[in-house]
Design a protein around this motif. Structure first.
Motif, short mmCIF file in Angstrom:
data_model
loop_
_atom_site.label_atom_id
_atom_site.label_comp_id
_atom_site.label_asym_id
_atom_site.label_seq_id
_atom_site.Cartn_x
_atom_site.Cartn_y
_atom_site.Cartn_z
N TYR A 1 -19.86 -7.18 -12.49
CA TYR A 1 -18.62 -6.42 -12.76
C TYR A 1 -18.82 -4.94 -12.42
O TYR A 1 -17.94 -4.29 -11.86
CB TYR A 1 -18.20 -6.56 -14.23
N ILE A 2 -20.02 -4.41 -12.74
CA ILE A 2 -20.29 -2.99 -12.46
C ILE A 2 -20.27 -2.76 -10.95
O ILE A 2 -19.67 -1.80 -10.45
CB ILE A 2 -21.64 -2.57 -13.09
N LYS A 3 -20.92 -3.68 -10.21
CA LYS A 3 -21.00 -3.52 -8.74
C LYS A 3 -19.58 -3.54 -8.14
O LYS A 3 -19.23 -2.67 -7.34
CB LYS A 3 -21.85 -4.68 -8.18
N ILE A 4 -18.76 -4.52 -8.57
CA ILE A 4 -17.39 -4.60 -8.04
C ILE A 4 -16.60 -3.37 -8.47
O ILE A 4 -15.84 -2.77 -7.70
CB ILE A 4 -16.69 -5.89 -8.53
N GLY A 5 -16.81 -2.94 -9.73
CA GLY A 5 -16.08 -1.78 -10.28
C GLY A 5 -16.39 -0.50 -9.52
O GLY A 5 -15.49 0.31 -9.27
N ILE A 6 -17.67 -0.31 -9.12
CA ILE A 6 -18.04 0.90 -8.38
C ILE A 6 -17.35 0.89 -7.01
O ILE A 6 -16.74 1.87 -6.59
CB ILE A 6 -19.58 0.99 -8.23
N ALA A 7 -17.42 -0.28 -6.35
CA ALA A 7 -16.82 -0.38 -5.01
C ALA A 7 -15.30 -0.21 -5.08
O ALA A 7 -14.69 0.33 -4.16
CB ALA A 7 -17.18 -1.74 -4.39
N HIS A 8 -14.70 -0.67 -6.19
CA HIS A 8 -13.24 -0.66 -6.29
C HIS A 8 -12.70 0.60 -6.96
O HIS A 8 -11.48 0.79 -7.05
CB HIS A 8 -12.79 -1.92 -7.08
N ALA A 9 -13.61 1.50 -7.40
CA ALA A 9 -13.17 2.69 -8.16
C ALA A 9 -12.08 3.51 -7.45
O ALA A 9 -11.12 3.95 -8.10
CB ALA A 9 -14.36 3.55 -8.52
N PRO A 10 -12.17 3.72 -6.11
CA PRO A 10 -11.12 4.52 -5.46
C PRO A 10 -9.73 3.89 -5.59
O PRO A 10 -8.73 4.61 -5.55
CB PRO A 10 -11.56 4.56 -3.99
N SER A 11 -9.68 2.55 -5.71
CA SER A 11 -8.35 1.92 -5.86
C SER A 11 -8.19 1.30 -7.24
O SER A 11 -7.50 0.29 -7.40
CB SER A 11 -8.12 0.85 -4.80
N ALA A 12 -8.87 1.89 -8.25
CA ALA A 12 -8.79 1.33 -9.62
C ALA A 12 -7.34 1.14 -10.04
O ALA A 12 -6.51 2.01 -9.81
CB ALA A 12 -9.51 2.25 -10.59
N GLY A 13 -7.06 0.00 -10.64
CA GLY A 13 -5.69 -0.28 -11.09
C GLY A 13 -5.02 -1.33 -10.22
O GLY A 13 -4.12 -2.04 -10.67
N GLU A 14 -5.49 -1.42 -8.96
CA GLU A 14 -4.91 -2.42 -8.05
C GLU A 14 -5.45 -3.80 -8.44
O GLU A 14 -6.63 -3.95 -8.72
CB GLU A 14 -5.33 -2.05 -6.62
N LEU A 15 -4.57 -4.82 -8.46
CA LEU A 15 -4.97 -6.15 -8.91
C LEU A 15 -5.47 -7.01 -7.74
O LEU A 15 -5.07 -6.80 -6.60
CB LEU A 15 -3.81 -6.87 -9.61
N TYR A 16 -6.31 -7.98 -8.06
CA TYR A 16 -6.85 -8.88 -7.05
C TYR A 16 -5.89 -10.04 -6.78
O TYR A 16 -5.32 -10.61 -7.72
CB TYR A 16 -8.20 -9.44 -7.53
N LEU A 17 -5.73 -10.39 -5.52
CA LEU A 17 -4.96 -11.59 -5.16
C LEU A 17 -5.81 -12.39 -4.19
O LEU A 17 -6.30 -11.85 -3.19
CB LEU A 17 -3.65 -11.21 -4.46
N PRO A 18 -6.00 -13.67 -4.43
CA PRO A 18 -6.79 -14.46 -3.47
C PRO A 18 -6.06 -14.55 -2.13
O PRO A 18 -4.83 -14.42 -2.07
CB PRO A 18 -6.89 -15.83 -4.13
N ASP A 19 -6.84 -14.81 -1.06
CA ASP A 19 -6.27 -14.82 0.30
C ASP A 19 -5.09 -15.78 0.42
O ASP A 19 -4.07 -15.45 1.00
CB ASP A 19 -7.36 -15.22 1.31
N TRP A 20 -5.24 -16.98 -0.20
CA TRP A 20 -4.19 -17.99 -0.02
C TRP A 20 -2.87 -17.56 -0.63
O TRP A 20 -1.80 -17.91 -0.17
CB TRP A 20 -4.62 -19.36 -0.57
#
Ligand code: HEM
Length: 245
Positions: free
Chosen positions: A221-240
């Motif tokens: 979670y920390i690794k994903i959170g660091i990478a996603h910090a610039p767009s924090a708040g945006e939700l994940y949607l799977p490709d399909w």
């Protein structure tokens, strides 16, 4: 025949003890499942997204109903409060009682007595740590997902609390299950010393396994959170789902 005093025949304390064991067992088993669900992030973001939406009824009702998660969190909170209230009956009540227990514990060097103190300290810590987590889960159930959870852990600075809570819950749950097994005579044999040693080994094995799983998941979670910090708040949607019109 002499009359037996009513207090001596009351089943109340035994019932309360049974209830304490039952709520503790339920919570320990729930925490095992919880750790497996949370660690689905180690498989992939899609895996965790699927688990999160599953509990919102997405695959049954065709749309997420986060209120289902809030209701379940409320139920878990109720069991925790009941378990804590029952356990508090056994907390030392005064500073003098704590001092007496502490000096006996240090004099005896008896592992199970020391484990009881571990149980008390971790249980007390969880009053505060678990409440914060459960409040967030109940009030923002729609924000459970690969990005939303990782943002909460990293950008929302929840990771120190999760780290403390993880150690508290795994130590508390491991010691608790061990004490239940000793108390109710599970897996006992003709050789009590050997069966107690076996149970202790199983206890440490489970605690270490779930600690390792929890630490690896938290790191993910920390690794994903660091990478996603610039767009924090945006939700994940799977490709399909993104591919759908
Ligand atoms: C129904 C109730 C619960 C739900 C829905 C829930 C949900 C979650 C979720 C989605 C996460 C991932 C991080 C996040 O999104 O913030 C998480 C992490 C965590 N939860 Fe819970 N939780 C519940 C109850 C509990 C309880 C009762 C405890 C302990 C007393 C607990 C301890 C933890 C810990 C320690 C982590 C960090 C996990 C790690 O180290 O990987 N949770 N929980």
């Amino acid at each position: 025949m002499k009359d037996v005093p009513i207090a001596a025949t009351s089943c109340g304390p035994a019932r309360l003890d049974l209830l304490q064991s039952a709520t503790g067992l339920f919570l320990a088993l729930f925490m095992w499942l919880h750790m497996f669900f949370v660690s689905s992030i180690l498989l992939s973001k899609d895996a965790f997204w699927t688990v999160a939406r599953f509990f919102e009824g997405y695959f049954i009702f065709g749309r997420p109903i986060p209120l289902l998660v809030s209701a379940f969190v409320g139920f878990i909170f109720f069991i925790i409060v009941a378990h804590a209230a029952l356990a508090m009956r056994k907390f030392p009540a005064t500073w003098r009682q704590y001092r007496t227990f502490w000096s006996h514990m240090r004099a005896m060097h008896h592992a199970d007595t020391t484990l009881w103190m571990v149980q008390l300290v971790t249980g007390f810590a969880m009053f505060f740590l678990a409440s914060v987590h459960l409040y967030l889960m109940a009030t923002h159930p729609e924000l459970i997902g690969p990005y939303a959870s990782a943002d909460r852990v990293w950008s929302g600075r929840m990771w120190p609390l999760y780290l403390l809570l993880l150690f508290a819950v795994e130590l508390h749950g491991g010691v608790g299950l061990y004490r239940l097994a000793v108390k109710w005579g599970w897996w006992s044999s003709n050789d009590p010393l050997r069966s107690r040693l076996r149970m202790k080994r199983a206890k440490w094995g489970l605690t270490l396994f779930f600690l390792a799983l929890g630490l690896m998941s938290l790191a993910a979670y920390i690794k994903i959170g660091i990478a996603h910090a610039p767009s924090a708040g945006e939700l994940y949607l799977p490709d399909w789902l993104q591919a759908q019109p």
